[in-house]
Design an enzyme around this catalytic site. Sequence first.
Site, mmCIF file in Angstrom:
data_model
loop_
_atom_site.group_PDB
_atom_site.id
_atom_site.type_symbol
_atom_site.label_atom_id
_atom_site.label_comp_id
_atom_site.label_asym_id
_atom_site.label_seq_id
_atom_site.Cartn_x
_atom_site.Cartn_y
_atom_site.Cartn_z
ATOM 1 N N HIS A 125 -17.073 5.058 -9.791
ATOM 2 C CA HIS A 125 -16.433 3.912 -8.898
ATOM 3 C C HIS A 125 -14.709 4.097 -8.796
ATOM 4 C CE1 HIS A 125 -19.543 1.243 -7.103
ATOM 5 N NE2 HIS A 125 -20.378 1.934 -8.135
ATOM 6 N N PRO A 126 -14.149 3.796 -7.635
ATOM 7 C CA PRO A 126 -12.582 3.822 -7.924
ATOM 8 C C PRO A 126 -11.901 2.466 -8.392
ATOM 9 C CG PRO A 126 -13.475 3.370 -5.543
ATOM 10 C CD PRO A 126 -14.635 3.601 -6.446
ATOM 11 N N GLU B 60 -15.613 -1.487 2.217
ATOM 12 C CA GLU B 60 -15.903 -2.832 1.316
ATOM 13 C C GLU B 60 -14.417 -3.357 0.603
ATOM 14 O OE1 GLU B 60 -19.939 -0.895 -0.209
ATOM 15 O OE2 GLU B 60 -18.441 -0.854 -1.558
ATOM 16 N N PHE C 149 -12.878 -1.449 -13.545
ATOM 17 C CA PHE C 149 -13.203 -2.662 -12.978
ATOM 18 C C PHE C 149 -14.273 -2.749 -11.681
ATOM 19 C CE2 PHE C 149 -12.913 -6.817 -10.453
ATOM 20 C CZ PHE C 149 -13.267 -7.719 -11.402
ATOM 21 N N ILE C 150 -15.462 -3.235 -11.750
ATOM 22 C CA ILE C 150 -16.345 -3.155 -10.652
ATOM 23 C C ILE C 150 -16.720 -4.423 -10.194
ATOM 24 C CG2 ILE C 150 -18.528 -2.150 -9.717
ATOM 25 C CD1 ILE C 150 -18.302 -0.112 -11.794
ATOM 26 N N ALA D 104 -18.662 -6.612 -6.618
ATOM 27 C CA ALA D 104 -18.885 -6.346 -5.273
ATOM 28 C C ALA D 104 -18.220 -7.454 -4.321
ATOM 29 C CB ALA D 104 -20.554 -6.835 -4.951
ATOM 30 N N VAL D 105 -17.303 -6.733 -3.672
ATOM 31 C CA VAL D 105 -16.093 -7.263 -2.965
ATOM 32 C C VAL D 105 -16.496 -7.960 -1.700
ATOM 33 C CG1 VAL D 105 -14.442 -6.178 -4.212
ATOM 34 C CG2 VAL D 105 -15.178 -5.507 -1.888
#
Length: 478
Positions: A375-376, A395, A427-428, A430-431
Amino acid sequence: MQRYPRDLRGYGPQTPDPKWPGGAKIAVQFVVNYEEGGENCLLHGDPHSEAFLSEIVGAQAWPDQRHWNMESLYEYGARAGFWRLYRLFTEQKIPVTVFGVATALQRGPEQVAAMMAADWEIASHGLKWIDYKDFSREEERAHIQEALALHRLVTGERPAGWYTGRCSMQTFDLISEIGGFTYIADSYADDLPYWHEAPEGGGEDLLCVPYTLDVNDMRFATAQGFNSGDQFFSYLKDSFDALYEEGCAGQAKMLSVGLHCRLVGRPGRIQALKRFLAYAQSHQDVWFARRVDIARHWRHVFPLQKGRLCPSRLSEEDFIATFGGVFEHSPWIAERAYQAPLGGSFDHAQGLHAALTWEFRKASEGDRLGVLMAHPDLAGKLAQAKRLTEESTQEQASAGLDVLSDQEREAFTALNTSYTAKFGFPFIIAVKGLTKDFILQRFQERLENGREQEFAEACAQVEKIALFRVKDLFGEER
């Protein structure tokens, strides 16, 4: 790779509005099974007498013998019970579908003439009223074709509906291969019609108009059954009330009532049916229909959508191409999910997401860490360089992370650096549906977590992102 052939989901939590004619809250359908003269009997070429659904408690088949008492009970259905039901339904002007065993219809020409004069639908109930579970595919096919030919001979036309009753595992495939049916009723799986797609390799898709074994007078002849007409009426009424209530709440259904001439056609039972007809007719917005009418309505309003996404029917290449990006840069999850025994329950967003998520959860901690690392950063260098995946780009843009002020960009950069240094993965979150301010707040809060807690939270967020992406693929609302 195997595929699970059963569909345990159906319409899911929200059933479709069937749009019954006239805005009806419920469709009520009566089936009169005409089996008398088609049951097991030496006179019919069978090896034993009948033993199913009669007044004889614990009846056993008599090999190589006629059973006079059993035969006479079936004869009652043709001689007396049928006409009692015929008078009741024609006087009330309520439409009826007959499940007619072809050999029984052949032996009842007056009854058939009465059915046709009343415009009752006569669907096929097979060649003989026997159990087909041990028939070979070729033998059962021959019986189906003979039943259709005899049905046309007796009634003048091919039946639109089919119901074997005591069917085999191959019945659906055979009916699909033979084709030409408006519906099949050999299912008890729903309160609404539904489509059964033909297996790959040929055949017609079948519209199932489900039948019922509980709202059925056969319970007068089974151990777990009705002892009196009052019990039958009460069960009919409760079934009607429950479905009518659902219809008033916007989830209309179909009530199917199964009847047998030799059972409910008895004087001590017909009164219960008569009371129920009066009760159902006392309600507004009730559609009394034949099964073929329901089937034709469903075909018109809900034709089978062949182009919809069905993961269980995709090739491995197409499956991975479609779902390989659901977990960021981790197509191995889709590769493993494809090998699972997927079925109809996974041909929708929630089910497919579950299948993918199970593979993610089963994976080693190292493999899951790899997914996190794929994940970026939020509003990081890849985003600024426009090198995110299409999904990540959309997203982050949905939360406004593509239009940050210099101050906001500096805040995200500092938080990304601190977070990665502490936990070893980006840091992840769900935006979708979140604001920049909320994301920054959660960023700061989660920096206070321990690594084990944060690893679990990051994995949960990855699963949530995957659900959003799967729903997008299926075109489902979040």
